[in-house]
Design an enzyme around this catalytic site. Structure first.
Site, PDB file in Angstrom:
ATOM      1  N   THR A 109       0.855  -1.183   0.000  1.00 52.91           N
ATOM      2  CA  THR A 109       0.000   0.000   0.000  1.00 52.91           C
ATOM      3  C   THR A 109       0.893   1.237   0.000  1.00 52.91           C
ATOM      4  OG1 THR A 109      -1.601  -1.291   1.230  1.00 52.91           O
ATOM      5  CG2 THR A 109      -1.836   1.073   1.385  1.00 52.91           C
TER       6      THR A 109
ATOM      7  N   SER B 132     -10.627  -2.957   5.262  1.00 56.83           N
ATOM      8  CA  SER B 132      -9.261  -2.446   5.099  1.00 56.83           C
ATOM      9  C   SER B 132      -8.713  -1.996   6.452  1.00 56.83           C
ATOM     10  CB  SER B 132      -9.310  -1.248   4.147  1.00 56.83           C
ATOM     11  OG  SER B 132      -8.071  -0.587   4.116  1.00 56.83           O
TER      12      SER B 132
HETATM   13  N1  GLY Z   1      -4.867  -4.070   1.549  1.00 57.34           N
HETATM   14  C1  GLY Z   1      -4.518  -3.580   2.812  1.00 57.34           C
HETATM   15  C2  GLY Z   1      -5.623  -2.835   3.458  1.00 57.34           C
HETATM   16  O1  GLY Z   1      -6.498  -2.344   2.795  1.00 57.34           O
HETATM   17  O2  GLY Z   1      -5.661  -2.758   4.652  1.00 57.34           O
END
Ligand code: GLY
Length: 567
Positions: A377, A448
């Site tokens: 991310t 998330s």
């Molecule tokens: N894909 C990591 C999150 O959205 O927490």
């Protein structure tokens, strides 16, 4: 040297000299600005944002420009094939969020990643087109620009188009990360074409061209969301799905909508906390943890003492238990938001913490695996000369997402479906356990941990912060906020200090090098805590605004290779 620069340096030196000596040992300078600041994981993307601000654009204009630029210059996580969350705080205190999280395709169902004996099918939710949720980034960035921006889409997306079309020099980090993933890219012909150097490895300094991506960005420039969710780009996505057994259809793409949502609001020691609500757990978890920890006073000398860490760890156990138990897409399940972020609930949790011993985790029918670290991310923070703040975290989930480039469109698809709870009690790629609240349903958004956050004092932004790192996002943001508010660090120190992480399960507390002195570790172990070493957790990108002296400080995490630039 300009008078402004001289003034900034004088105030800056005064600040260092007059501050506590405790943290000066770890001191490295934040970047200074007078008018605006952009901090992102990519130097080229930061510069795109700064140029937009210098032209008079606001923080939203710059954030949208940076978002598209990151899709070109930081392909491990920057994206148009994934999703994200944007938190916007306007100079008058108005706060809102844009949710552009990916969603499950309409054909998705609860057991889609399980075999006939109800065991998860290896890789199906983590690699290849089967792992992709319906992308949200283009819809989200365009919604933000349309509602709160001041510049045209053509103006803010053009730098990204040029970076893709003319290419840019690969720096050492990007060339290494492409080479490191060579074996993953080789599996998919469309990816091998783009992300290997004619089937060889890259070197730093090589020019990286992305013509297909430039054409996709031009379709977005010319047709807006229709340039992505309909027409040629949509055809290319659906062809990729049909060719490789994926689930996303034309209907899924044309029906995708970004959603403006109310932020999660909290208050910590007189500072207002504005963060992201469901389908992210980030804002709720951050506010819940801060509310619990507000019940104890820390002095500067308490930093990473057994007292500080014990309370932090015990608070995190409850927060991550609640995350697993209650959180999911609030359009599909009832999330008890008010209770989870209430001061009364936090006080009850605080009162239950034993001062002298680690609590035992509540049992759950969970299988626990070795954690896989990933910095997939990415986060960026923007502050403009009008006093507006934008905090964005965006993701394709794993590093380089599903590893599948949409053939002819030049961008990577996410593997975000793995953020659903594939089977209640079974951990995902980050060992996060989920319950029914995060089970798969058609069109639902997966939970998330992204925690894009803006902290306000007297209704004005003073801190803009966020991080990648899966579940470690929440703990990274929490510790940075506390480092500033409780321990008086500047933004650079707060971001770079070693961190710990606990997520309820697995039971071990992860710690970075230098996070624990041997006597503190020993004391905590005698209290029943268990530790495991981790090299690096989270990569914060932050901006601190000193309103009194009218200075903007920017800092990029020493764990990454981003750029903070001010003007
Ligand atoms: N894909 C990591 C999150 O959205 O927490």
């Amino acid at each position: 040297m300009s008078n402004i620069r001289k003034y900034v340096i004088v105030v800056f030196i005064f600040t260092i000299v007059s501050s506590s000596t405790l943290f000066n040992l770890a001191y490295s300078k934040p970047i200074l600005g007078k008018k605006g600041m952009v901090v992102s994981a990519s130097d080229l993307a930061t510069k795109v944002g700064i140029e937009i601000l210098k032209k008079g654009g606001n923080a939203i204009d710059a954030a949208v420009g940076v978002g598209f630029a990151l899709a070109v210059t930081f392909p491990a996580a920057g994206n148009i094939g994934g999703g994200g969350f944007l938190v916007f705080v306007r100079n008058d205190g108005f706060a809102t969020t844009i949710d552009y999280r990916e969603k499950a395709p309409a054909s998705a169902h609860r057991n889609m990643y399980l075999d006939s004996s109800l065991s998860p099918i290896p890789s199906m939710s983590t690699e290849g087109v089967t792992s992709a949720g319906v992308p949200g980034s283009v819809a989200g960035l365009l919604l933000a620009l349309e509602k709160y921006g001041t510049m045209s889409l053509q103006e803010v997306i053009q730098p990204a188009i040029e970076l893709a079309e003319r290419g840019f020099k690969l720096n050492y980090e990007l060339s290494q990360s492409l080479n490191f993933n060579y074996k993953n890219f080789e599996k998919f012909p469309s990816t091998k074409k783009i992300f290997t150097n004619n089937e060889k490895k890259f070197s730093d300094g090589d020019i990286f061209l992305q013509n297909d991506l430039a054409e996709t960005l031009k379709r977005i420039r010319d047709y807006g969301t229709d340039g992505f969710y309909r027409g040629k780009t949509a055809d290319l996505i659906v062809d990729q799905m049909k060719g490789e057994g994926g689930f996303i259809t034309h209907g899924d793409l044309s029906n995708y909508k970004a959603i403006e949502r109310l932020p999660i609001r909290g208050n910590y020691r007189g500072y207002d906390v504005i963060s992201m609500g469901p389908p992210s757990s980030g804002g709720i978890a951050l506010v819940e943890a801060l509310n619990i920890l507000e019940n104890i006073k820390f002095s500067k000398e308490d930093f990473h003492s057994s007292k500080h860490l014990h309370y932090l760890i015990e608070a995190l156990k409850c927060v991550y238990f609640d995350r697993a138990e209650y959180l999911g897409d609030s359009d599909f399940v009832t999330v008890p938001v008010e209770r989870l972020i209430s001061k009364q609930y936090a006080k009850k949790i605080f009162d239950s913490i034993d001062l002298n011993s680690a609590s035992k985790n509540k049992s759950i029918n969970a299988k626990v695996f070795e954690s896989k670290e990933s910095f997939e991310t990415t986060h960026y923070s923007v502050y403009d000369s009008y006093g507006n703040a934008v905090s964005v975290t965006t993701t394709i989930n794993g590093s380089f997402g599903s590893h599948v480039v949409v053939d002819g469109a030049g961008f990577l698809l996410n593997n975000e479906m793995d953020d659903f709870s594939l089977k209640p009690g079974f951990p995902n790629m980050y060992d996060l356990i989920g319950s029914e609240a995060n089970s798969i349903q058609p069109n639902k958004r997966m939970l998330s941990s992204m925690t894009p956050t803006v902290i306000l004092k007297d209704n004005k932004p003073v801190l803009i912060i966020g991080s990648p790192g899966g579940p470690m996002i929440i703990t990274s943001v929490l510790q940075a906020v506390m480092n500033i508010i409780d321990f008086g660090m500047d933004v650079e120190q707060a971001i770079n200090m070693p961190r710990i992480h606990h997520q309820w399960l697995p039971e071990e507390i992860y710690h970075e090098p230098f996070a624990l002195s041997s006597d503190v570790k020993m004391k905590l172990e005698t209290m029943g805590h268990k530790f495991q070493h981790r090299n690096s957790m989270g990569r914060l990108e932050g901006i601190l605004i000193d309103r009194k002296n009218n200075i903007i400080y920017g800092a990029t995490d020493c764990r990454g290779s981003g750029l903070a630039e001010g003007f």
